[in-house]
Design a protein around this motif. Structure first.
Motif, PDB file in Angstrom:
ATOM      1  N   ALA A  43     -47.474  55.481 -56.414  1.00 12.18           N
ATOM      2  CA  ALA A  43     -47.080  54.189 -55.584  1.00 12.18           C
ATOM      3  C   ALA A  43     -47.381  54.637 -54.284  1.00 12.18           C
ATOM      4  O   ALA A  43     -47.599  55.876 -53.991  1.00 12.18           O
ATOM      5  CB  ALA A  43     -45.661  53.927 -55.965  1.00 12.18           C
ATOM      6  N   VAL A  44     -47.017  53.603 -53.247  1.00  6.75           N
ATOM      7  CA  VAL A  44     -47.126  54.027 -52.023  1.00  6.75           C
ATOM      8  C   VAL A  44     -45.761  54.277 -51.408  1.00  6.75           C
ATOM      9  O   VAL A  44     -44.675  54.180 -52.355  1.00  6.75           O
ATOM     10  CB  VAL A  44     -47.781  52.895 -51.110  1.00  6.75           C
ATOM     11  CG1 VAL A  44     -49.410  52.815 -51.531  1.00  6.75           C
ATOM     12  CG2 VAL A  44     -47.087  51.630 -51.312  1.00  6.75           C
ATOM     13  N   SER A  45     -45.445  54.678 -50.101  1.00  2.00           N
ATOM     14  CA  SER A  45     -44.236  54.868 -49.535  1.00  2.00           C
ATOM     15  C   SER A  45     -43.640  56.162 -50.079  1.00  2.00           C
ATOM     16  O   SER A  45     -43.988  57.287 -49.890  1.00  2.00           O
ATOM     17  CB  SER A  45     -43.386  53.551 -49.608  1.00  2.00           C
ATOM     18  OG  SER A  45     -42.096  53.627 -48.890  1.00  2.00           O
ATOM     19  N   THR A  46     -42.531  55.954 -50.602  1.00  2.00           N
ATOM     20  CA  THR A  46     -41.758  57.200 -51.281  1.00  2.00           C
ATOM     21  C   THR A  46     -42.399  57.731 -52.410  1.00  2.00           C
ATOM     22  O   THR A  46     -42.272  58.775 -52.826  1.00  2.00           O
ATOM     23  CB  THR A  46     -40.164  56.854 -51.613  1.00  2.00           C
ATOM     24  OG1 THR A  46     -40.185  55.722 -52.628  1.00  2.00           O
ATOM     25  CG2 THR A  46     -39.528  56.475 -50.258  1.00  2.00           C
ATOM     26  N   GLY A  47     -43.317  56.937 -53.290  1.00  2.00           N
ATOM     27  CA  GLY A  47     -43.957  57.461 -54.349  1.00  2.00           C
ATOM     28  C   GLY A  47     -43.269  57.526 -55.656  1.00  2.00           C
ATOM     29  O   GLY A  47     -42.434  56.830 -56.080  1.00  2.00           O
ATOM     30  N   ASP A  48     -43.570  58.574 -56.304  1.00  2.00           N
ATOM     31  CA  ASP A  48     -43.176  58.859 -57.870  1.00  2.00           C
ATOM     32  C   ASP A  48     -42.618  60.221 -57.868  1.00  2.00           C
ATOM     33  O   ASP A  48     -43.261  61.166 -57.329  1.00  2.00           O
ATOM     34  CB  ASP A  48     -44.318  58.367 -58.734  1.00  2.00           C
ATOM     35  CG  ASP A  48     -44.681  57.148 -58.714  1.00  2.00           C
ATOM     36  OD1 ASP A  48     -43.761  56.308 -59.443  1.00  2.00           O
ATOM     37  OD2 ASP A  48     -45.746  56.736 -58.257  1.00  2.00           O
ATOM     38  N   ILE A  49     -41.680  60.451 -58.451  1.00  2.00           N
ATOM     39  CA  ILE A  49     -41.168  61.935 -58.980  1.00  2.00           C
ATOM     40  C   ILE A  49     -42.196  62.257 -60.197  1.00  2.00           C
ATOM     41  O   ILE A  49     -42.221  61.539 -61.209  1.00  2.00           O
ATOM     42  CB  ILE A  49     -39.706  61.948 -59.499  1.00  2.00           C
ATOM     43  CG1 ILE A  49     -38.974  61.498 -57.963  1.00  2.00           C
ATOM     44  CG2 ILE A  49     -39.225  63.194 -59.760  1.00  2.00           C
ATOM     45  CD1 ILE A  49     -37.384  61.524 -58.172  1.00  2.00           C
ATOM     46  N   LEU A  50     -42.756  63.269 -59.999  1.00  2.00           N
ATOM     47  CA  LEU A  50     -43.679  63.860 -60.784  1.00  2.00           C
ATOM     48  C   LEU A  50     -43.011  64.697 -62.002  1.00  2.00           C
ATOM     49  O   LEU A  50     -43.416  64.565 -63.187  1.00  2.00           O
ATOM     50  CB  LEU A  50     -44.813  64.482 -60.369  1.00  2.00           C
ATOM     51  CG  LEU A  50     -45.809  63.826 -59.279  1.00  2.00           C
ATOM     52  CD1 LEU A  50     -46.654  64.638 -58.745  1.00  2.00           C
ATOM     53  CD2 LEU A  50     -46.185  62.537 -60.046  1.00  2.00           C
ATOM     54  N   TYR A  51     -41.903  65.394 -61.672  1.00  2.00           N
ATOM     55  CA  TYR A  51     -41.243  66.353 -62.368  1.00  2.00           C
ATOM     56  C   TYR A  51     -39.925  66.628 -61.497  1.00  2.00           C
ATOM     57  O   TYR A  51     -39.759  66.668 -60.565  1.00  2.00           O
ATOM     58  CB  TYR A  51     -41.996  67.640 -62.729  1.00  2.00           C
ATOM     59  CG  TYR A  51     -41.253  68.664 -63.244  1.00  2.00           C
ATOM     60  CD1 TYR A  51     -41.116  68.563 -64.578  1.00  2.00           C
ATOM     61  CD2 TYR A  51     -40.774  69.767 -62.716  1.00  2.00           C
ATOM     62  CE1 TYR A  51     -40.329  69.609 -65.390  1.00  2.00           C
ATOM     63  CE2 TYR A  51     -39.926  70.948 -63.489  1.00  2.00           C
ATOM     64  CZ  TYR A  51     -39.859  70.790 -64.631  1.00  2.00           C
ATOM     65  OH  TYR A  51     -39.184  71.473 -65.449  1.00  2.00           O
ATOM     66  N   THR A  52     -38.803  66.757 -62.554  1.00  2.00           N
ATOM     67  CA  THR A  52     -37.509  67.373 -62.155  1.00  2.00           C
ATOM     68  C   THR A  52     -37.120  68.300 -62.932  1.00  2.00           C
ATOM     69  O   THR A  52     -37.283  68.139 -64.182  1.00  2.00           O
ATOM     70  CB  THR A  52     -36.553  66.165 -62.361  1.00  2.00           C
ATOM     71  OG1 THR A  52     -36.832  65.013 -61.369  1.00  2.00           O
ATOM     72  CG2 THR A  52     -35.082  66.589 -61.738  1.00  2.00           C
ATOM     73  N   CYS A  53     -36.719  69.388 -62.622  1.00  2.00           N
ATOM     74  CA  CYS A  53     -36.375  70.691 -63.227  1.00  2.00           C
ATOM     75  C   CYS A  53     -34.917  70.209 -63.929  1.00  2.00           C
ATOM     76  O   CYS A  53     -33.998  70.182 -63.238  1.00  2.00           O
ATOM     77  CB  CYS A  53     -36.428  71.930 -62.371  1.00  2.00           C
ATOM     78  SG  CYS A  53     -36.317  73.208 -63.451  1.00  2.00           S
ATOM     79  N   PRO A  54     -34.711  70.429 -65.244  1.00  2.00           N
ATOM     80  CA  PRO A  54     -33.672  70.157 -65.870  1.00  2.00           C
ATOM     81  C   PRO A  54     -32.731  71.384 -65.682  1.00  2.00           C
ATOM     82  O   PRO A  54     -32.869  72.336 -65.503  1.00  2.00           O
ATOM     83  CB  PRO A  54     -33.868  69.995 -67.173  1.00  2.00           C
ATOM     84  CG  PRO A  54     -35.255  70.271 -67.631  1.00  2.00           C
ATOM     85  CD  PRO A  54     -35.879  70.656 -66.169  1.00  2.00           C
ATOM     86  N   LEU A  55     -31.227  71.073 -66.102  1.00  2.00           N
ATOM     87  CA  LEU A  55     -30.197  72.101 -65.928  1.00  2.00           C
ATOM     88  C   LEU A  55     -30.445  73.026 -66.743  1.00  2.00           C
ATOM     89  O   LEU A  55     -30.972  73.031 -68.035  1.00  2.00           O
ATOM     90  CB  LEU A  55     -28.944  71.358 -66.309  1.00  2.00           C
ATOM     91  CG  LEU A  55     -28.552  70.448 -65.003  1.00  2.00           C
ATOM     92  CD1 LEU A  55     -27.173  69.728 -65.560  1.00  2.00           C
ATOM     93  CD2 LEU A  55     -28.202  70.999 -63.779  1.00  2.00           C
ATOM     94  N   GLY A  56     -30.096  74.347 -66.571  1.00  2.00           N
ATOM     95  CA  GLY A  56     -30.203  75.297 -67.494  1.00  2.00           C
ATOM     96  C   GLY A  56     -31.598  76.072 -67.761  1.00  2.00           C
ATOM     97  O   GLY A  56     -32.013  76.804 -68.655  1.00  2.00           O
ATOM     98  N   VAL A  57     -32.707  75.442 -66.584  1.00  2.00           N
ATOM     99  CA  VAL A  57     -33.993  75.827 -66.973  1.00  2.00           C
ATOM    100  C   VAL A  57     -34.446  76.296 -65.350  1.00  2.00           C
ATOM    101  O   VAL A  57     -34.108  75.619 -64.486  1.00  2.00           O
ATOM    102  CB  VAL A  57     -34.820  74.713 -67.416  1.00  2.00           C
ATOM    103  CG1 VAL A  57     -36.199  74.751 -67.551  1.00  2.00           C
ATOM    104  CG2 VAL A  57     -34.420  74.274 -68.874  1.00  2.00           C
TER     105      VAL A  57
END
Length: 118
Positions: A16-30
């Protein structure tokens, strides 16, 4: 302790434009290491991508910028497109995330992988 390869983003998207998209979030414990990240142009016009690696609790901005409006030419197509060498090997801690946006919606397809360690 295990190491697991994971594709990012988990489902096929076009940025998307502007703030776009989160491609990956590192999970808890990892913890995760970026293994690969590239961007393909699916249009007949040159586009740009801005990319961030944001630390937990942060927000997109200059502090976390990896790419600022980097050109993704119309010839940057599958299978590899334009590779973001600047992010490969970066380590993400729990809560850190990778976010990107394009200069035009539905024009750029991101594809990559991380190795998660727990």
């Amino acid at each position: 302790m295990g190491a697991y390869l994971k594709g990012i983003p988990e489902t096929a998207i076009q940025l998307a434009v502007s703030t776009g998209d989160i491609l990956y979030t590192c999970p808890l414990g990892v913890h995760a290491r970026v293994d690969d990240l590239s961007f393909k142009n699916t249009t007949t016009t040159d586009r740009t991508v801005t990319l961030y690696l944001v630390r937990a609790g942060g927000a997109i901005g200059v502090t976390f910028e990896i790419w600022n409006a980097v050109s993704i030419p119309k010839t940057a197509t599958a299978p590899k497109g334009v590779i973001c060498y600047e992010i490969i090997g970066k380590i993400l801690n729990p809560g850190d995330f990778i976010q990107a946006f394009a200069s035009a919606a539905t024009a750029i397809t991101p594809m990559g992988s991380v190795v998660e360690f727990n």
